[in-house]
Design an enzyme around this catalytic site. Sequence first.
Site, PDB file in Angstrom:
ATOM      1  N   SER A 274       4.957   2.412   8.119  1.00  0.00           N
ATOM      2  CA  SER A 274       4.546   1.283   7.306  1.00  0.00           C
ATOM      3  C   SER A 274       5.675   0.810   6.405  1.00  0.00           C
ATOM      4  CB  SER A 274       3.352   1.689   6.444  1.00  0.00           C
ATOM      5  OG  SER A 274       2.728   0.567   5.917  1.00  0.00           O
TER       6      SER A 274
ATOM      7  N   HIS B 188       0.813  -1.219   0.000  1.00  0.00           N
ATOM      8  CA  HIS B 188       0.000   0.000   0.000  1.00  0.00           C
ATOM      9  C   HIS B 188       0.849   1.273   0.000  1.00  0.00           C
ATOM     10  CE1 HIS B 188       0.566  -0.227   4.462  1.00  0.00           C
ATOM     11  NE2 HIS B 188       0.570   1.082   4.357  1.00  0.00           N
TER      12      HIS B 188
ATOM     13  N   ASP C 111       0.190  -7.676   1.507  1.00  0.00           N
ATOM     14  CA  ASP C 111       0.554  -6.264   1.596  1.00  0.00           C
ATOM     15  C   ASP C 111       2.068  -6.072   1.612  1.00  0.00           C
ATOM     16  OD1 ASP C 111       0.150  -3.533   1.671  1.00  0.00           O
ATOM     17  OD2 ASP C 111      -0.033  -3.447   3.847  1.00  0.00           O
TER      18      ASP C 111
END
Length: 458
Positions: free
Chosen positions: A171, A57, A98
Amino acid sequence: MERLTIAVAPKVVQIATQGLKITGSGEGQPAGVLVTEHGRGSGFFVSSDGYLLTNAHVVANATRITVLVQSAADRSPDAADRSHEYVARVAGVDADNDLALLKVDAESLPFFDLASGRNPRQGQLVLAYGNPLGLSQSATLGLVSAVERQLNPDDPRVYIQTDAPLNPGNSGGPLVDLDGHLLGVNTMILSQSGGSEGIGFAVPLDVARQSYAMLREKGTTARPLFGIQPRSLTPDLIAGLHLKAADGVLVEDVAPGGPGADAGLLPGDVISGLAGKPIHNIRDLYRAEYQLAPHRALELTVLRGDQPRTLRITPAAPRSTPDALPSKNITEKDNLVFRLGMYGATLTPALASGLDLVRDSSGVLVIARAGQGLSGQNPFQPGDIIHAVNGAAVDGMVELRQKLDSISDGTPIVLQVERAGMLSYMALAGPAYPGTLPKASRFTPESMPAASAPALRW
């Protein structure tokens, strides 16, 4: 810990992305305007020749990706301000987990050896490295709260749960133990406020290791397909369907003409074993499939009613996203469904002929994503087909828009969606839905509830 940070810091990078998005209401511009979007995240090197892991993402929809790297030789207090910048390319994406593999043109880089990582232990002290809120080379300390956290029974993915503070920008960064060994890849948090509240999640090392190997070799992690829609058993399902199995995977749907149908699988069967290994839940099936080769027959153990059966199934090669999606004459006026955050087209016989296993000849074909939509979620993939909204069939774009317009704010939207020949339901909360459950933040300007993670193809 100071020595540990000196050793780890050069392996960790800051990722900056540039892409395009469709504006929503309340963003200072008219809704539906295409604007430039900038994002930041973290990553870390996994080879000396410039391969690095991050979250999918972080780089989704990016048209340009740059990586800021601290020199291993430069360990002065202001080293982060003298980072070297590289343009990165995407070498492969594992959307299911992801994860994304990037490549920069550089050599002799310090890196995490995925083969020498360790398994986490509950209560273990860990450090999370990354770039929260754009603050490069940050480290936070916490505990492993759980080692195999599953967010819902039908999601086969598991995470390392930690209370190490994580915030937007973390992230894709590494989670390491106090010896500097890699444990996982930080990916999201549960939060009422959007910031760290002590519930963070990382993709486990064994998943990252397997993903890296497949992405580097093939550029994809697509698993062989069984042509079924699986679901983990729950007490309610067992009681309501009068099942005789205590655990296993329920077959909800079987694609006509697919491997499952050829093997004799039926909706309502419970899969209890695959290739001689027990299958207790959807997570076991998911992990086992990564080890399988397409077009090679194997043994499948199922329970049908109270009778155990052994079937032979030959998984099919994974399908790629259709190449023939329409790309010309696409306009916001005719094709943008702003509420869902996607561009679509009425499914016609000509379009259906270029797709695999179309179950219903009417509906709306998803051409591309366009931001998140008003629900703050976007689980779509190009090639998805929307067949119904809240139980009512849709024949095309006009009817889809009409049905969405008739649904008031705060009312859940449930779409019946076909993906790779399999039908499933996508539940999207309305934009003003007064739910009390915390949201899962993916650390980018966009966030989405955990339940909106993309459906996996089987």
